[in-house]
Structure formats: C-alpha cells, structure tokens
Design an enzyme around this catalytic site. Sequence first.
Site, mmCIF file in Angstrom:
data_model
loop_
_atom_site.group_PDB
_atom_site.id
_atom_site.type_symbol
_atom_site.label_atom_id
_atom_site.label_comp_id
_atom_site.label_asym_id
_atom_site.label_seq_id
_atom_site.Cartn_x
_atom_site.Cartn_y
_atom_site.Cartn_z
ATOM 1 C CG ASP A 155 -1.941 -1.042 1.252
ATOM 2 O OD1 ASP A 155 -3.024 -0.789 0.710
ATOM 3 O OD2 ASP A 155 -1.679 -2.132 1.800
ATOM 4 C CG ASP A 203 -7.329 -1.693 9.220
ATOM 5 O OD1 ASP A 203 -6.943 -2.442 8.315
ATOM 6 O OD2 ASP A 203 -8.164 -0.790 9.067
ATOM 7 C CD GLU A 288 -12.771 -3.909 0.125
ATOM 8 O OE1 GLU A 288 -12.221 -4.971 0.422
ATOM 9 O OE2 GLU A 288 -13.771 -3.466 0.722
ATOM 10 C CB THR A 443 -12.234 -10.034 -0.988
ATOM 11 O OG1 THR A 443 -13.617 -9.696 -0.869
ATOM 12 C CG2 THR A 443 -11.436 -8.771 -1.254
ATOM 13 C CD GLU A 484 -7.245 -8.598 -1.626
ATOM 14 O OE1 GLU A 484 -7.619 -7.959 -0.622
ATOM 15 O OE2 GLU A 484 -6.440 -8.160 -2.457
ATOM 16 C CG LEU A 487 -11.723 -13.387 7.177
ATOM 17 C CD1 LEU A 487 -12.805 -14.338 7.672
ATOM 18 C CD2 LEU A 487 -11.563 -12.214 8.144
#
Length: 591
Positions: A155, A203, A288, A443, A484, A487
């Site tokens: 990121d 996070d 997203e 996802t 991806e 979790l």
Amino acid sequence: MAISSAKLFGIAKSSESTAAASPSQTAATLTVSALRKVNYGRRVDYCCSCRFRGVFVNSTARNWTPTSAMVRDGGESVEDRPLVRDSTENSDNEQVADKPPKVQERDFSGTAYVPVYVMLPLGVINMDCELVDPDNLLNHLKILKSVNVDGVMVDCWWGIVERHSPQQYNWSGYKSLFQIVRDLELKLQVVTSFHKCGGNIGDDVHIPLPEWVTLIGQSNPDIFFTDREGRHNPECLSWGIDKERVLRGRTAVEVYFDYMRSFRVEFDEFFEDGVISEIEIGLGPCGELRYPSYPAKHGWKYPGIGEFQCYDRYFLRSLKKAAEMRGHSFWGRGPDNAGSYNSQPHETRFFCDGGDYDSYYGRFFLNWYSQVLVDHGDRILSLANLAFEGTCIAAKLSGIHWWYKTASHAAELTAGFYNPCNRDGYAPIAKMLKKHEAALNFTCVELRTLDQHEDFPEALADPEGLVWQVLNAAWDVSIPVASENALPCYDREGYNKILENAKPLNDPDGRHLSAFTYLRLSPVLMENHNFMEFERFVKRMHGEAISDPPSFSEMYQVSADEFRVGAKKEETRHASKLTWLLVLLPLTKRD
C-alpha cells in the site's frame, strides 16, 4: 482397565509389521471411532456437496477455530453427508475399522500458472515515510523468494506521502522498499491507498488521511461520507466532491490524479524494468469500490445490513437533481424505512420480501445510488490510465456475502451493489472496468458457504454463490480477474477452496484467475507448519506436481487443533489413550 495400543488404534499385533511401519503408516491406522471420541461427538467428517458451475466439489473438514464472517459473500441447498458410520459401541474394548477413508484431493499439476503475490504488512512504511526494520523484511522476502512467490503487494498510503501539504510528496521509504524487491527479482503490485488505515478488520496500524485534508474536514465535514443520522466517516473522501473544488482549489479527482502522476514520475525506472506489474487504484474504503456502509466505528456488527451513505450535502444535491429530472422531486431523499446498521432485512419495510426496495421509488433510488459508484470508478480509472499508460491497472471489489440468500440482498444494496435477486448488480461494474481494460480484484475466495451456515445461520450468507457470480460477470466481458483471501488463511482446506475458485474444474474455456494475492506476510505465516502449507499451495497455484503425503486432517477429517483440544479433554478419563494420542501429534503435518 488399560487399553492396548493395538486395540485402541487398530494396529495389527504382528511384530514384523509394527517394526516396519513408517510414522505416516502408523498414523494411517488411527481409527475414526477413536477420533470421534476425542472430539466429543463433534461432527468433523462430512462431504460438502455444493453446486459449482454444475460440478460437485468435495470440501474437507473445517477447523474448530470459529471463522469470522466479516469481509475483507443464488441460493442452492448444501447437503451434509457423513462419510463413515458413527460407532454405537461405548466400551473401552470396542471394535473399530482398520483404516478410515482418505479424502481425495484434486490434482492441479499441469494446470494454468497463476502468479502468487503476498501482501506486505500495513505498517512496513512508517508515518515519516521510512522503511521499518529493513533487515527483517529482507529475510522474509528471501524466504518468500525461495518458494517461488512471484511478488509482493504494498500500500502506498496517501496519508503518508502527501501528509503535510498539498502536492508535497515524500516517496523516500517506498524507494528503499522497491529497491529491495527489485534486487530479489520479485514483482510489485502497488495500491494507491486513498483511504484511512485503522478501525477495520485486520488493521493493526493507524494511518489517517493527510493532515491538510483532515483540517479541511474539520470546517467542512461534508467532504466525508455521511449516514442518515448525520455521522461523518473520515475513512475516505465522499464521491460527492469528485468534481467539487473544496480541497484548496482542487477537486478530489484532481488530487488523486496529481498523486498518481507524481508516483509514475518518481518510479519511472521500476516501470521501465517491469518490476511494477500492476497498479491497484484505491476507489473507496479499504481501497475497495464500495460505500463505507458497515463501519465498525459507528457500531456495525456482523451480519447487520449496514446503512446508506448519501447524506452529505453534495450527495443530497445530486439526488435532488436526479429526482427533479425524473419528474418526481419528492423522491429527492434517502429511504426513511431502511433500518439501521445492525438491522436484519425482514425487520425493515424497505428490505423485507416485497419491500420498498422494489417499488418505483426504491428502484429509482437504488439506480441512482449504484450509478454514483460506477461513475466514480469510471472517472478515477480513466485518469489512472493516463497516469500509468502501458501498465495494468486494477480495481478491488469487496465480497458482501451476508444476506445473499434473501430477495433484496440488503447488505449489498447499502454498499452500492444493486444486486437483488432479479438483477445482476455486478455486470455494470464489469462493463465499466472493461471500458478501461482494468482487472477486477475480488475477495473472499477462501470462504465456504457451509461454514457460514454453521457459524452464522441467521446471516443467510453464500460466499461461494457470490464469488461465482462476480467472476462470471468479469469473464463474460473478457477482463482479467484476480483475487485475494478476505481473512487470514493457514489451513489446507482454505487453500483448496482458493484453488478451486482459481482454476474451475472442467471450464470449457479454460478460464482461471490472472493472479492471487495472499493476505498477508506475518510472523504466523512464517511459522514452520504454516509456511509448509503455504509453499505447497504456491506450487499448486503454479501448476506444479506435489508428492508429499496427505495431511492429518485430510486422512481423518479432523484438524490438528481439534485433535489437541479433544485429547486434552480426554486426559482425565482415558490416560492411556492420551499417551498414544500425544505420540501421534508430532506426526501431523501441521505440528
């Protein structure tokens, strides 16, 4: 009365066969009945018979550790079929089967090569744009390289790079990071992260929006998404200001473009060398393309339907204008019967079966709400193609899988995906991505519908149905589809689910994912037993042959965690059994 090892595990008493048995052979004689007793009646052996493009796919047993259904998922039945009969004998001298059935695992050798990337930690670059612990990172990257991982994802945080002043960019830490990646001959997926980090699932660091943007927000909070109660969410900028010059003379779209253009100039050599393989464009919360409809900071908990986020003054102005153009000015408002963040569809008049979501007003509002999402993606991706001409760009969609088996698909509607049971809400997004030749990153490909039904039956979730719908929407317009996991995933059955989605069985067109990005590099992944499973997964994604023996859970439909916990519970009742169980623990693949 003590139980002999031969009777407990069904091992023949022949001294020759016992002496010649290898550890894996010895483990293979452990009886299903004994395992059932260890797990105290918990059903751990079943076959999930789920529809997957007309193909029935076997699913192995799930881990005992509950899986959170949060994301970061139409509605066909799933059967639960036992593979073996339950033992009806409870005595210590019970007779048991010699060998349980082995679960067959699909062979992916010779299949398409799907590149595997690994997300780097969120805080790999600190707020001063310095690379954190480069030596440790280098060691981890070398390990990833040793198992042929194709590259890493990182990121590039707007809140770090343009932290203090408009158009004053600091890329120093990212330069150091990119050089390390290039020296190891790895590839880079870069995310232009125009959102805040902190407060969402997974996070572990706090990275706010740039300070100068936060200051503007203090005097004009309508630059942020706003719910019906007037609560503002500073996670990212509202799409209502895409064309409003409220950011010190610039629109939000201009701010994003200036940032992307600076990145392209600063890292020109990495583009020219082909080190940067893809740029994923941040389009909303968590990067997203969706509304921040389920913020934990406002009290949302799974599986709440979330709330519409269109109540800042810029959105309301747009909605009022659209209603007037339709000739019904009184429609220029948000729904007043859509419940709150933690409501369930049937509790609201808007989302219940036959509710207002399918009324004339409801269809008008949802068309407008979802079109704002598509238009935002269209604007930003058009500028991304200008900034990164010649480089693949991508957009990420979240897997809103809860309430997928209801008529309204309420959680998807509040997130901006107009996907009720009578409408394909992902086709317009795929069409927009096709316009810009952008890849779709999706996802939740590791989630299993049966797990959701067991853990959260009230959510009526269907991640498998959602994944299949979204992948087909993208493949139907011939754009690349990457994915991806939502979790953390360390178990083989989770990897198997990813593989099945990555390379659908018997697809007549041979379609498959263009890439997969693993979430994420961490000390837990680097633990020996976890990394061995990950290495095995990478080989199968690459289409390589594997020759290792099946895992413990594959042979016995039970996870190592279940085995340990069950063994601990047996300690006070069957000490001699426990002794033999502990002997076998080192033989499991995951220990």
